[in-house]
Design a protein around this motif. Structure first.
Motif, PDB file in Angstrom:
ATOM      1  N   ALA A   1       0.832  -1.204   0.000  1.00 50.38           N
ATOM      2  CA  ALA A   1       0.000   0.000   0.000  1.00 50.38           C
ATOM      3  C   ALA A   1       0.865   1.252   0.000  1.00 50.38           C
ATOM      4  N   LEU A   2       1.925   1.254   0.803  1.00 51.40           N
ATOM      5  CA  LEU A   2       2.845   2.394   0.830  1.00 51.40           C
ATOM      6  C   LEU A   2       3.574   2.537  -0.499  1.00 51.40           C
ATOM      7  N   LEU A   3       3.907   1.411  -1.119  1.00 51.50           N
ATOM      8  CA  LEU A   3       4.552   1.456  -2.435  1.00 51.50           C
ATOM      9  C   LEU A   3       3.631   2.112  -3.451  1.00 51.50           C
ATOM     10  N   LEU A   4       2.350   1.724  -3.437  1.00 55.40           N
ATOM     11  CA  LEU A   4       1.382   2.341  -4.345  1.00 55.40           C
ATOM     12  C   LEU A   4       1.220   3.824  -4.047  1.00 55.40           C
ATOM     13  N   LEU A   5       1.278   4.177  -2.777  1.00 55.54           N
ATOM     14  CA  LEU A   5       1.158   5.581  -2.399  1.00 55.54           C
ATOM     15  C   LEU A   5       2.314   6.390  -2.984  1.00 55.54           C
ATOM     16  N   GLY A   6       3.533   5.839  -2.901  1.00 56.04           N
ATOM     17  CA  GLY A   6       4.684   6.529  -3.458  1.00 56.04           C
ATOM     18  C   GLY A   6       4.651   6.614  -4.973  1.00 56.04           C
TER      19      GLY A   6
ATOM     20  N   GLU B   1     -27.155   7.562   2.651  1.00 56.88           N
ATOM     21  CA  GLU B   1     -27.156   7.694   1.190  1.00 56.88           C
ATOM     22  C   GLU B   1     -26.217   8.790   0.726  1.00 56.88           C
ATOM     23  N   ARG B   2     -26.247   9.925   1.419  1.00 55.99           N
ATOM     24  CA  ARG B   2     -25.353  11.019   1.041  1.00 55.99           C
ATOM     25  C   ARG B   2     -23.901  10.693   1.387  1.00 55.99           C
ATOM     26  N   ALA B   3     -23.713   9.929   2.459  1.00 54.34           N
ATOM     27  CA  ALA B   3     -22.345   9.578   2.851  1.00 54.34           C
ATOM     28  C   ALA B   3     -21.664   8.708   1.808  1.00 54.34           C
ATOM     29  N   ARG B   4     -22.448   7.907   1.071  1.00 53.63           N
ATOM     30  CA  ARG B   4     -21.856   7.038   0.054  1.00 53.63           C
ATOM     31  C   ARG B   4     -21.231   7.823  -1.092  1.00 53.63           C
ATOM     32  N   LEU B   5     -21.551   9.109  -1.203  1.00 53.70           N
ATOM     33  CA  LEU B   5     -20.931   9.938  -2.236  1.00 53.70           C
ATOM     34  C   LEU B   5     -19.426  10.087  -2.007  1.00 53.70           C
ATOM     35  N   VAL B   6     -18.995   9.829  -0.774  1.00 55.60           N
ATOM     36  CA  VAL B   6     -17.568   9.920  -0.471  1.00 55.60           C
ATOM     37  C   VAL B   6     -16.778   8.887  -1.269  1.00 55.60           C
ATOM     38  N   GLU B   7     -17.435   7.830  -1.706  1.00 56.42           N
ATOM     39  CA  GLU B   7     -16.760   6.806  -2.510  1.00 56.42           C
ATOM     40  C   GLU B   7     -16.190   7.390  -3.803  1.00 56.42           C
ATOM     41  N   PHE B   8     -16.757   8.518  -4.259  1.00 53.85           N
ATOM     42  CA  PHE B   8     -16.250   9.155  -5.479  1.00 53.85           C
ATOM     43  C   PHE B   8     -15.007   9.998  -5.201  1.00 53.85           C
ATOM     44  N   ASN B   9     -14.648  10.136  -3.951  1.00 53.20           N
ATOM     45  CA  ASN B   9     -13.421  10.843  -3.585  1.00 53.20           C
ATOM     46  C   ASN B   9     -12.266   9.840  -3.658  1.00 53.20           C
ATOM     47  N   PRO B  10     -11.365   9.986  -4.622  1.00 49.63           N
ATOM     48  CA  PRO B  10     -10.289   8.989  -4.769  1.00 49.63           C
ATOM     49  C   PRO B  10      -9.366   8.913  -3.566  1.00 49.63           C
ATOM     50  N   LEU B  11      -9.245  10.011  -2.823  1.00 50.10           N
ATOM     51  CA  LEU B  11      -8.346  10.003  -1.676  1.00 50.10           C
ATOM     52  C   LEU B  11      -8.840   9.080  -0.574  1.00 50.10           C
ATOM     53  N   LEU B  12     -10.154   8.835  -0.527  1.00 46.47           N
ATOM     54  CA  LEU B  12     -10.688   7.877   0.445  1.00 46.47           C
ATOM     55  C   LEU B  12     -10.009   6.524   0.293  1.00 46.47           C
ATOM     56  N   HIS B  13      -9.880   6.066  -0.928  1.00 45.26           N
ATOM     57  CA  HIS B  13      -9.339   4.736  -1.189  1.00 45.26           C
ATOM     58  C   HIS B  13      -7.840   4.669  -0.892  1.00 45.26           C
ATOM     59  N   PHE B  14      -7.129   5.759  -1.177  1.00 41.64           N
ATOM     60  CA  PHE B  14      -5.700   5.787  -0.859  1.00 41.64           C
ATOM     61  C   PHE B  14      -5.474   5.792   0.650  1.00 41.64           C
ATOM     62  N   ILE B  15      -6.313   6.528   1.372  1.00 43.69           N
ATOM     63  CA  ILE B  15      -6.198   6.558   2.822  1.00 43.69           C
ATOM     64  C   ILE B  15      -6.478   5.177   3.412  1.00 43.69           C
ATOM     65  N   GLU B  16      -7.536   4.535   2.922  1.00 51.00           N
ATOM     66  CA  GLU B  16      -7.993   3.290   3.545  1.00 51.00           C
ATOM     67  C   GLU B  16      -7.064   2.106   3.285  1.00 51.00           C
ATOM     68  N   ILE B  17      -6.413   2.043   2.125  1.00 46.24           N
ATOM     69  CA  ILE B  17      -5.535   0.893   1.881  1.00 46.24           C
ATOM     70  C   ILE B  17      -4.317   0.909   2.803  1.00 46.24           C
ATOM     71  N   VAL B  18      -4.009   2.083   3.378  1.00 45.76           N
ATOM     72  CA  VAL B  18      -2.898   2.179   4.324  1.00 45.76           C
ATOM     73  C   VAL B  18      -3.415   2.136   5.762  1.00 45.76           C
ATOM     74  N   ARG B  19      -4.505   2.851   6.036  1.00 46.63           N
ATOM     75  CA  ARG B  19      -4.984   2.947   7.415  1.00 46.63           C
ATOM     76  C   ARG B  19      -5.558   1.630   7.925  1.00 46.63           C
ATOM     77  N   GLN B  20      -6.292   0.921   7.102  1.00 46.21           N
ATOM     78  CA  GLN B  20      -6.916  -0.324   7.570  1.00 46.21           C
ATOM     79  C   GLN B  20      -5.895  -1.349   8.047  1.00 46.21           C
ATOM     80  N   PRO B  21      -4.828  -1.638   7.296  1.00 44.09           N
ATOM     81  CA  PRO B  21      -3.830  -2.582   7.838  1.00 44.09           C
ATOM     82  C   PRO B  21      -3.059  -2.034   9.024  1.00 44.09           C
ATOM     83  N   MET B  22      -2.856  -0.712   9.097  1.00 44.73           N
ATOM     84  CA  MET B  22      -2.127  -0.133  10.221  1.00 44.73           C
ATOM     85  C   MET B  22      -2.935  -0.205  11.509  1.00 44.73           C
ATOM     86  N   LEU B  23      -4.263  -0.274  11.386  1.00 47.17           N
ATOM     87  CA  LEU B  23      -5.125  -0.374  12.561  1.00 47.17           C
ATOM     88  C   LEU B  23      -5.663  -1.785  12.769  1.00 47.17           C
TER      89      LEU B  23
END
Length: 291
Positions: A174-179, A231-253
């Motif tokens: 995940a960190l490699l993809l981030l870089g 329903e409105r919260a699911r619009l956050v899925e269109f924010n690409p930064l959500l996915h970059f944050i989660e692929i690193v944060r989920q394993p770290m936690l």
């Protein structure tokens, strides 16, 4: 060529040479720039380390000041949002701390990437080096800051132990993809903002806006559980930064990881680098005139 062979016309000679030499705007030159920059990793690694030493030359704690500042802000927001959302501090605070660490890397690549060539105007004009050297230097510097900020993460694990398993090792790819994504973002933004200088301050404003639109201090899953705003919260899925944050944060936690985040990140990686190679192919030779 034998004695009886006809002498080629000057025009045909130029055509042969042109076909044998890659065009200045060819993809081969663009890829060669990236490879040449990577081959000079001793140069940009040294420059990136010197950037940190120069910035904190007369400071006792050096870049640890950034870590302390981020930790104080994260703790304050953790206590605040834990009270607002009714979450346990042991859940809210680690979520925010890790989010801040990842966000510092992402925002650094975007903000500094928009001025990566402008800030290195002197080196670009005087040092005959690939453009990618300056991008690698930026990403390496952000990686060093990320490593410093991991001190907060280690302290957090001592105070709030997390259930880390073998799945947490996915943090390394995940960190490699981030870089890798930080490199194309900085390269693409650097080329565009060097040509259009007004985009640099706009980029800074967009980064600040994205901070509030990305689940860094607020927990996305909590909003999904709230029927009134799910329903409105699911619009956050269109924010690409959500996915970059989660692929690193989920394993770290030590949290459950979701495949959709990896799929989106991989797709953005491919598309982003494709666009960057096109821009590098067309405008690489013009950056030295724009700075």
């Amino acid at each position: 060529m034998g004695l009886g062979s006809p002498i080629p016309a000057p025009g045909s000679v130029r055509q042969v040479l042109a076909s044998a030499t890659p065009s200045r705007n060819s993809f081969a030159r663009a890829v060669a720039d990236l490879r040449g920059g990577w081959a000079q990793r001793q140069l940009w690694a040294h420059l990136g380390w010197q950037d940190i030493r120069q910035r904190y030359r007369r400071s006792v704690l050096g870049p640890i000041w950034i870590t302390i500042s981020m930790a104080v802000t994260a703790v304050a927001l953790g206590v605040l949002y834990a009270g607002l959302f009714g979450n346990d501090l042991s859940v809210q605070l680690p979520y925010i701390l890790v989010g801040f660490i990842i966000w510092a890397f992402i925002s650094g690549c975007i903000s500094e990437g928009s001025e990566v060539f402008i800030a290195n105007e002197g080196l670009i004009r005087q040092l005959p080096a690939p453009l990618s050297v300056h991008v690698y230097r930026l990403v390496w510097r952000q990686m060093l800051f990320f490593a410093h900020n991991l001190i907060v993460y280690v302290v957090m694990l001592v105070i709030f132990p997390q259930q880390l398993g073998w799945d947490s090792l996915t943090v390394f790819p995940a960190l490699l993809l981030l870089g890798i994504n930080g490199a194309w973002v900085a390269l693409l933004l650097g080329i565009v903002t060097t040509r259009f200088r007004d985009l640099a301050p706009i980029t800074q404003s967009v980064v600040q806006l994205l901070f509030f639109l990305t689940p860094i201090v607020w927990i996305y899953d909590d909003l999904l559980k709230n029927a009134a705003v799910a329903e409105r919260a699911r619009l956050v899925e269109f924010n690409p930064l959500l996915h970059f944050i989660e692929i690193v944060r989920q394993p770290m936690l030590g949290q459950e990881q979701h495949l959709r985040h990896w799929v989106v990140v991989l797709l953005i990686t491919v598309v982003g680098w494709a666009l960057t190679l096109v821009a590098l192919r067309r405008y690489r030779s013009r950056v030295a005139y724009w700075v």
